[in-house]
Design a protein around this motif. Structure first.
Motif, PDB file in Angstrom:
ATOM      1  N   LEU A  86       0.841  -1.195   0.000  1.00 45.91           N
ATOM      2  CA  LEU A  86       0.000   0.000   0.000  1.00 45.91           C
ATOM      3  C   LEU A  86       0.870   1.237   0.000  1.00 45.91           C
ATOM      4  O   LEU A  86       1.714   1.411   0.888  1.00 45.91           O
ATOM      5  N   THR A  87       0.656   2.071  -0.991  1.00 47.87           N
ATOM      6  CA  THR A  87       1.513   3.228  -1.176  1.00 47.87           C
ATOM      7  C   THR A  87       0.780   4.281  -1.996  1.00 47.87           C
ATOM      8  O   THR A  87       0.019   3.922  -2.910  1.00 47.87           O
ATOM      9  N   PRO A  88       0.990   5.569  -1.680  1.00 46.73           N
ATOM     10  CA  PRO A  88       0.290   6.592  -2.467  1.00 46.73           C
ATOM     11  C   PRO A  88       0.674   6.599  -3.947  1.00 46.73           C
ATOM     12  O   PRO A  88      -0.074   7.126  -4.762  1.00 46.73           O
ATOM     13  N   ILE A 130      -0.955  -0.698  -4.496  1.00 49.85           N
ATOM     14  CA  ILE A 130      -2.266  -0.033  -4.512  1.00 49.85           C
ATOM     15  C   ILE A 130      -2.227   1.259  -3.703  1.00 49.85           C
ATOM     16  O   ILE A 130      -1.670   1.302  -2.605  1.00 49.85           O
ATOM     17  N   SER A 131      -2.893   2.287  -4.257  1.00 50.22           N
ATOM     18  CA  SER A 131      -3.136   3.537  -3.528  1.00 50.22           C
ATOM     19  C   SER A 131      -4.640   3.667  -3.332  1.00 50.22           C
ATOM     20  O   SER A 131      -5.406   3.368  -4.243  1.00 50.22           O
ATOM     21  N   ILE A 132      -5.084   4.115  -2.159  1.00 49.19           N
ATOM     22  CA  ILE A 132      -6.531   4.303  -1.982  1.00 49.19           C
ATOM     23  C   ILE A 132      -6.953   5.718  -2.368  1.00 49.19           C
ATOM     24  O   ILE A 132      -8.124   6.055  -2.286  1.00 49.19           O
ATOM     25  N   GLY A 133      -6.036   6.565  -2.797  1.00 50.88           N
ATOM     26  CA  GLY A 133      -6.436   7.900  -3.235  1.00 50.88           C
ATOM     27  C   GLY A 133      -5.246   8.835  -3.244  1.00 50.88           C
ATOM     28  O   GLY A 133      -4.184   8.527  -2.710  1.00 50.88           O
ATOM     29  N   TYR A 135      -3.774  11.186  -1.689  1.00 47.48           N
ATOM     30  CA  TYR A 135      -3.446  11.882  -0.441  1.00 47.48           C
ATOM     31  C   TYR A 135      -2.520  10.958   0.325  1.00 47.48           C
ATOM     32  O   TYR A 135      -2.473   9.756   0.049  1.00 47.48           O
ATOM     33  N   VAL A 136      -1.780  11.505   1.276  1.00 46.33           N
ATOM     34  CA  VAL A 136      -0.769  10.689   1.949  1.00 46.33           C
ATOM     35  C   VAL A 136      -1.166  10.444   3.403  1.00 46.33           C
ATOM     36  O   VAL A 136      -1.450  11.385   4.145  1.00 46.33           O
ATOM     37  N   LEU A 137      -1.214   9.163   3.773  1.00 50.02           N
ATOM     38  CA  LEU A 137      -1.507   8.766   5.158  1.00 50.02           C
ATOM     39  C   LEU A 137      -0.189   8.551   5.902  1.00 50.02           C
ATOM     40  O   LEU A 137       0.863   8.433   5.271  1.00 50.02           O
ATOM     41  N   GLY A 139       0.608   5.910   7.415  1.00 55.43           N
ATOM     42  CA  GLY A 139       1.023   4.534   7.185  1.00 55.43           C
ATOM     43  C   GLY A 139      -0.057   3.809   6.416  1.00 55.43           C
ATOM     44  O   GLY A 139      -1.138   4.368   6.172  1.00 55.43           O
ATOM     45  N   GLY A 140       0.204   2.555   6.054  1.00 58.15           N
ATOM     46  CA  GLY A 140      -0.751   1.814   5.230  1.00 58.15           C
ATOM     47  C   GLY A 140      -1.903   1.169   5.990  1.00 58.15           C
ATOM     48  O   GLY A 140      -2.807   0.612   5.380  1.00 58.15           O
ATOM     49  N   ALA A 143      -5.435   2.287   5.143  1.00 58.45           N
ATOM     50  CA  ALA A 143      -5.696   1.842   3.763  1.00 58.45           C
ATOM     51  C   ALA A 143      -5.967   0.336   3.747  1.00 58.45           C
ATOM     52  O   ALA A 143      -6.868  -0.131   3.048  1.00 58.45           O
TER      53      ALA A 143
END
Ligand code: ADE
Length: 225
Positions: A86-88, A130-133, A135-137, A139-140, A143
């Protein structure tokens, strides 16, 4: 289906996947979700899993060894259809992606942290990013819970009303039409007459029209496909 989630913060994932529909699905054995703490695979006496980036620069990088050991351990027990990071900067997640993942038997989800993970993890261990959108969280984990939730609810037997998941927004590239419940009138605000008519053909037609209208206004990009 089995979902293995690799994280340095297993506590963060407990809440979202331990309630309501997802909890019932897990209790019924419709899905197995297993959290793994990457720190348990650190050979460092402080259980450290990150280090400075070669070449300098701000931010720590998640090291390859504990992640490789953990993934190797899991892969020695069963075949995994996808190993997801999981990554932006991954592929944008959507309902079609969720539908696809729900057809798989075993997946691993790796939650990143710090400045990212050593690129060799992405090059040699991961099969899907995969990115969920956009924007940057931090951590994963959040997500990962979004992906797990959206996939688990699609598994056979998880949602009692069989047709319910199929009539979601996005399943047919349309946003869902509005829904109403009792009372039929509240503070003078009325439920559309058609929904009280009992004429199912007309109701279906109205719902489709509403869905198309809402999609045209809010998400015209969905109609282009
Ligand atoms: N990790 C940090 N930001 C993310 C994002 N937008 N999608 C997936 N994983 C992430």
């Amino acid at each position: 289906m089995r979902i293995d989630i690799l994280t340095i913060l297993p506590e963060l994932l407990k809440g979202p996947l331990d309630h309501s529909i997802i909890k019932r699905a897990r209790d019924k054995g419709l899905v197995e979700v297993v959290m793994h703490n990457i720190r348990n695979y650190s050979k460092n006496k402080h259980r450290q899993v990150d280090d400075y980036a070669f070449g300098g620069g701000a931010g720590m990088v998640m090291c390859i060894e504990p992640v490789d050991l953990l993934i190797g351990n899991l892969k020695s027990e069963r075949h995994y259809d996808q190993i997801i990071y999981l990554t932006p900067d991954g592929e944008k997640y959507n309902q079609k992606f969720a539908n696809y993942l729900s057809t798989l038997d075993n997946i691993i989800i790796l939650c990143g942290h710090y400045k990212g993970v050593d690129q060799r993890i992405r090059d040699h261990l991961v099969t899907l990013e995969i990115s969920i959108g956009d924007y940057v969280l931090t951590g994963g984990e959040l997500a990962a819970s979004i992906i797990a939730d959206s996939v688990i609810r699609l598994l056979p037997g998880v949602i009692s009303d069989e047709t319910s998941a199929l009539t979601d927004s996005f399943q047919d590239n349309l946003l869902a039409p509005p829904v109403y419940s009792r009372p039929a009138e509240y503070k003078g605000w009325k439920v559309p007459e058609i929904l009280l008519s009992g004429n199912t053909a007309e109701i279906d037609k109205w719902r489709l029209e509403q869905a198309i209208e809402k999609t045209r206004k809010r998400r015209p990009d969905l109609l282009e496909g």
